[in-house]
Write a protein that holds these residues in place. Structure first.
Motif, PDB file in Angstrom:
ATOM      1  N   THR A 199     -19.791 -16.626   7.387  1.00  0.00           N
ATOM      2  CA  THR A 199     -21.179 -16.470   6.968  1.00  0.00           C
ATOM      3  C   THR A 199     -21.664 -15.036   7.157  1.00  0.00           C
ATOM      4  O   THR A 199     -22.375 -14.502   6.307  1.00  0.00           O
ATOM      5  N   THR A 200     -21.243 -14.386   8.244  1.00  0.00           N
ATOM      6  CA  THR A 200     -21.605 -12.970   8.423  1.00  0.00           C
ATOM      7  C   THR A 200     -21.000 -12.129   7.300  1.00  0.00           C
ATOM      8  O   THR A 200     -21.666 -11.270   6.728  1.00  0.00           O
ATOM      9  N   GLY A 201     -19.733 -12.385   7.005  1.00  0.00           N
ATOM     10  CA  GLY A 201     -19.066 -11.642   5.940  1.00  0.00           C
ATOM     11  C   GLY A 201     -19.781 -11.835   4.616  1.00  0.00           C
ATOM     12  O   GLY A 201     -19.956 -10.882   3.841  1.00  0.00           O
ATOM     13  N   TYR A 202     -20.219 -13.050   4.382  1.00  0.00           N
ATOM     14  CA  TYR A 202     -20.942 -13.355   3.158  1.00  0.00           C
ATOM     15  C   TYR A 202     -22.222 -12.541   3.062  1.00  0.00           C
ATOM     16  O   TYR A 202     -22.511 -11.912   2.049  1.00  0.00           O
ATOM     17  N   ALA A 203     -22.964 -12.540   4.165  1.00  0.00           N
ATOM     18  CA  ALA A 203     -24.224 -11.790   4.187  1.00  0.00           C
ATOM     19  C   ALA A 203     -23.960 -10.306   3.992  1.00  0.00           C
ATOM     20  O   ALA A 203     -24.658  -9.626   3.227  1.00  0.00           O
ATOM     21  N   ASN A 204     -22.927  -9.787   4.676  1.00  0.00           N
ATOM     22  CA  ASN A 204     -22.597  -8.368   4.517  1.00  0.00           C
ATOM     23  C   ASN A 204     -22.244  -8.026   3.079  1.00  0.00           C
ATOM     24  O   ASN A 204     -22.709  -7.034   2.537  1.00  0.00           O
ATOM     25  N   SER A 205     -21.416  -8.858   2.477  1.00  0.00           N
ATOM     26  CA  SER A 205     -21.009  -8.596   1.098  1.00  0.00           C
ATOM     27  C   SER A 205     -22.205  -8.603   0.161  1.00  0.00           C
ATOM     28  O   SER A 205     -22.298  -7.769  -0.743  1.00  0.00           O
ATOM     29  N   LEU A 206     -23.106  -9.528   0.408  1.00  0.00           N
ATOM     30  CA  LEU A 206     -24.313  -9.597  -0.405  1.00  0.00           C
ATOM     31  C   LEU A 206     -25.099  -8.300  -0.282  1.00  0.00           C
ATOM     32  O   LEU A 206     -25.545  -7.702  -1.273  1.00  0.00           O
TER      33      LEU A 206
ATOM     34  N   PRO B 121     -17.075  -6.935   5.284  1.00  0.00           N
ATOM     35  CA  PRO B 121     -17.446  -7.722   4.105  1.00  0.00           C
ATOM     36  C   PRO B 121     -16.561  -8.954   4.017  1.00  0.00           C
ATOM     37  O   PRO B 121     -15.536  -9.040   4.703  1.00  0.00           O
ATOM     38  N   LEU B 122     -16.963  -9.867   3.176  1.00  0.00           N
ATOM     39  CA  LEU B 122     -16.229 -11.119   3.033  1.00  0.00           C
ATOM     40  C   LEU B 122     -14.739 -10.903   2.749  1.00  0.00           C
ATOM     41  O   LEU B 122     -13.885 -11.628   3.249  1.00  0.00           O
ATOM     42  N   GLN B 123     -14.432  -9.882   1.945  1.00  0.00           N
ATOM     43  CA  GLN B 123     -13.043  -9.685   1.529  1.00  0.00           C
ATOM     44  C   GLN B 123     -12.089  -9.465   2.705  1.00  0.00           C
ATOM     45  O   GLN B 123     -10.959  -9.926   2.688  1.00  0.00           O
ATOM     46  N   ILE B 124     -12.562  -8.739   3.722  1.00  0.00           N
ATOM     47  CA  ILE B 124     -11.697  -8.496   4.878  1.00  0.00           C
ATOM     48  C   ILE B 124     -11.464  -9.794   5.651  1.00  0.00           C
ATOM     49  O   ILE B 124     -10.361 -10.093   6.094  1.00  0.00           O
ATOM     50  N   ILE B 125     -12.544 -10.576   5.773  1.00  0.00           N
ATOM     51  CA  ILE B 125     -12.415 -11.871   6.434  1.00  0.00           C
ATOM     52  C   ILE B 125     -11.434 -12.739   5.664  1.00  0.00           C
ATOM     53  O   ILE B 125     -10.590 -13.431   6.227  1.00  0.00           O
TER      54      ILE B 125
END
Lengths: 324, 299
Positions: free
Chosen positions: B76-83, B230-234
């Motif tokens: 969810t953090t990655g999602y928010a960051n990517s956004l 970002p989400l991609q790294i996760i």
């Protein structure tokens, strides 16, 4: 009499002088009148200088022994040391071979694929089917490299993938595709085609839609078959676009996708999957061997530049379209 | 007209058309099947996925994979960051692109050829990874959110596409008329050019949004802090390096179930990571071909 000619002459030179200064003054005026345009480009230019040109200047690190304390321009000169180390290392030929195999394979398969798709779509008369094909083939463009690579790994995995299930249905043994060095380039190239064919076709479809309709009419009157129409009208029509893209592609021949290859690598396939860009990343950023890795990178860039220039030169001589 | 067509449709032409349709059908199948397989698997039960029962439609419909994803704080953090990176990044990207492309399209802009050359040169030659990294490091951008935004703030290809669009679709006379009326260059850009340039703006937004949402390279080399990822790294950690935080598996006690869920999760993650960016395509699709067409041909 002589006085008058002198005066005339003087007048002439004066007028030319004022002529050039008029042009200059006009130019100055133009700049002044459009100062806002110059204001606009400042930020983008600053971006180019900082993130493109400063690194270019920094490429001299390849000729130095980088020390973090002294910085790029302060480090001691090393001459061609790093280059000769690279050329004589056992990795050199392996890296060159892997890079060339993957990129030439990509070029041979990946370059004509979108052309073929565009020509085929162009033959379809039903607008709905046409749009369906375009929309579906375009969709993989949105998939990120990471997701793409994980899809490849999932599909080809010996336990989970549907490829494996299909093999089993036909009574064949499971194959660990990602672990077999010889399969690496094919997996890379064909998955690229899968992902990029629809996106690549858009440009050619645009070129095809720009072809003069009269040509088709004339061909029909002359009784040309569909195949001949494709061969004599469609293909020449997309030639200029294709030439430009080919030149750009060849200019990138040594830059095969770092991200995707890096992600697809595993200990079993490195013998064919290690390419120059992944090597640069590993020894440079992971191994902190800055100068040596920059030398490898620079060598790569120079080869690309030479390729680009020579392909462009030939394109200009042979056809009418070239980059410049 | 139709009659003469029907007569001319020779056997060869019919065969050719059949081949074309067969080829397109095959392409459609090959592109579509893996996508359907992923989506169907993500909605199936872990057991069905592992045993290979899923081949077209979901088997034993379940949301276990999605539940596991959204209960994971990393994702969810990655999602928010990517956004965040995508929205802010696209603003910067499109802004800079227009700021450079518009003046370059004006014939009254003295020095545009020099700037154009300056721009194109960066396409042909680059300093390489190490000097690039060191530049970002010297600017103290490492491990900050800026590292995801500034180094990739503008793309040359997009500038060229936008410039060609402005050149070919904004009539010169419009600019001259506006100038006579006392409109400034910025006013003209804002009030006349941009409203007329929706197709190219849509294309730019789409292209930049895709690359920002999918960006991974910058994060890989510039970021260290987990909370900036970002989400991609996760995704990479979970999907490719196979490292799943075991806290994610709280509701799955048995080892086998855990393994199953772990595999299922990959399919759901792929869907969840791709859908947001795929969702904007229908909105910009009508502009896309138009924009690319005008933009790329005269490159």
């Amino acid at each position: 009499m002589p006085a008058t000619t002198g005066a005339l002459e003087r007048k002439k030179t004066e007028s030319t002088i004022s002529g050039t200064s008029l042009v200059l003054r006009d130019r100055g005026k133009r700049v002044k009148r459009h100062w806002q345009l110059y204001l606009l480009v400042l930020l983008p230019i600053a971006y180019l200088v900082i993130f493109k040109y400063i690194p270019m200047y920094g490429a001299q690190i390849a000729f130095r022994d980088f020390s973090p304390v002294k910085g790029i321009t302060g480090s001691d000169w090393a001459g061609m040391k790093h280059f000769s180390t690279f050329f004589s290392s056992p990795n050199f030929w392996i890296l060159i071979k892997n890079t060339l195999v993957i990129s030439i394979y990509s070029l041979i398969i990946g370059f004509p694929a979108p052309i073929l798709l565009a020509l085929a779509i162009n033959e379809v008369r039903s607008m709905r089917f046409k749009r369906l094909v375009q929309m579906v083939t375009f969709a993989p463009y949105f998939i990120s490299t990471i997701v793409m690579v994980s899809m490849i790994i999932l599909f080809l995995s010996p336990r989970l993938g549907f490829v494996d299930h299909i093999l089993n249905v036909f009574g064949m043994e499971s194959v660990n595709f990602m672990g077999i060095p010889n399969y690496f380039s094919s997996i890379f190239v064909w998955s690229n085609v899968w992902q990029g064919i629809g996106y690549g076709a858009v440009i050619y479809l645009a070129a095809l839609s720009g072809i003069n309709v009269d040509l088709y009419e004339a061909a029909r009157v002359d009784g040309a078959s569909r195949i001949r129409k494709v061969w004599h009208i469609d293909l020449p029509g997309i030639m200029p676009a294709a030439t430009i893209l080919l030149i750009l592609n060849v200019g990138q021949i040594m830059n095969v996708g770092f991200e995707k290859i890096y992600l697809m690598q595993n200990p079993l396939n490195t013998s064919t999957s290690e390419v120059i860009s992944t090597y640069v990343y590993k020894i440079g950023l992971l191994g902190a061997n800055f100068s040596f890795s920059a030398a490898v990178d620079l060598f790569n860039s120079v080869i690309n530049l030479v390729l680009l220039l020579s392909v462009n030169y030939f394109a200009r001589r042979i056809s009418e379209s070239s980059l410049w | 007209m139709t009659r003469s067509n029907a007569i001319r449709e020779s056997v060869g032409d019919k065969l050719f058309l059949t081949l074309v349709y067969a080829f397109l059908g095959l392409v459609l199948l090959v592109v579509l099947y893996p996508l359907i397989y992923i989506v169907s698997s993500s909605f199936s039960s872990p057991q069905a996925v592992i045993s290979g029962k899923v081949w077209l439609l979901p088997v034993d419909f379940s949301l276990a994979g999605y539940r596991a994803i959204f209960s994971n704080p990393q994702i969810t953090t990655g999602y928010a960051n990517s956004l965040f990176y995508t929205v802010v990044g696209v603003f910067i990207n499109v802004g800079l692109t227009v700021m450079l492309a518009y003046p370059l399209s004006r014939s009254t802009f003295y020095g545009r050829n020099v700037i154009m050359g300056f721009l194109v040169l960066t396409m042909m030659f680059s300093g390489g990874l190490i000097p690039y990294y060191l530049t970002v490091k010297n600017l103290h951008l490492l491990d900050t959110r800026w590292a995801m935004l500034l180094p990739s703030a503008m793309a040359v290809w997009q500038v060229i596409i936008a410039r060609t669009f402005f050149q070919t679709s904004i009539p010169k006379e419009l600019g001259e008329a506006a100038e006579l009326d006392g409109c400034t260059d910025l006013g003209f850009l804002w009030r006349v050019v941009l409203p007329l340039s929706k197709p190219i703006l849509a294309v730019l937004v789409l292209m930049y949004a895709v690359s920002q949402w999918n960006a991974y390279f910058e994060a890989l080399i510039f970021l260290k802090s987990q909370n900036l990822f970002p989400l991609q790294i996760i995704l990479r950690n979970i999907l490719i390096l196979n490292s799943i935080d075991s806290s994610m598996m709280v509701d799955a006690n048995k080892m086998a179930a855990m393994q199953g869920l772990r595999d299922l999760l990959k399919f759901s993650l792929i869907v969840v990571a791709t859908v947001p960016i795929l969702a904007i395509y229908p909105f910009v699709q009508k502009y896309f071909v138009q924009g690319i067409m005008i933009g790329s041909l005269k490159g």
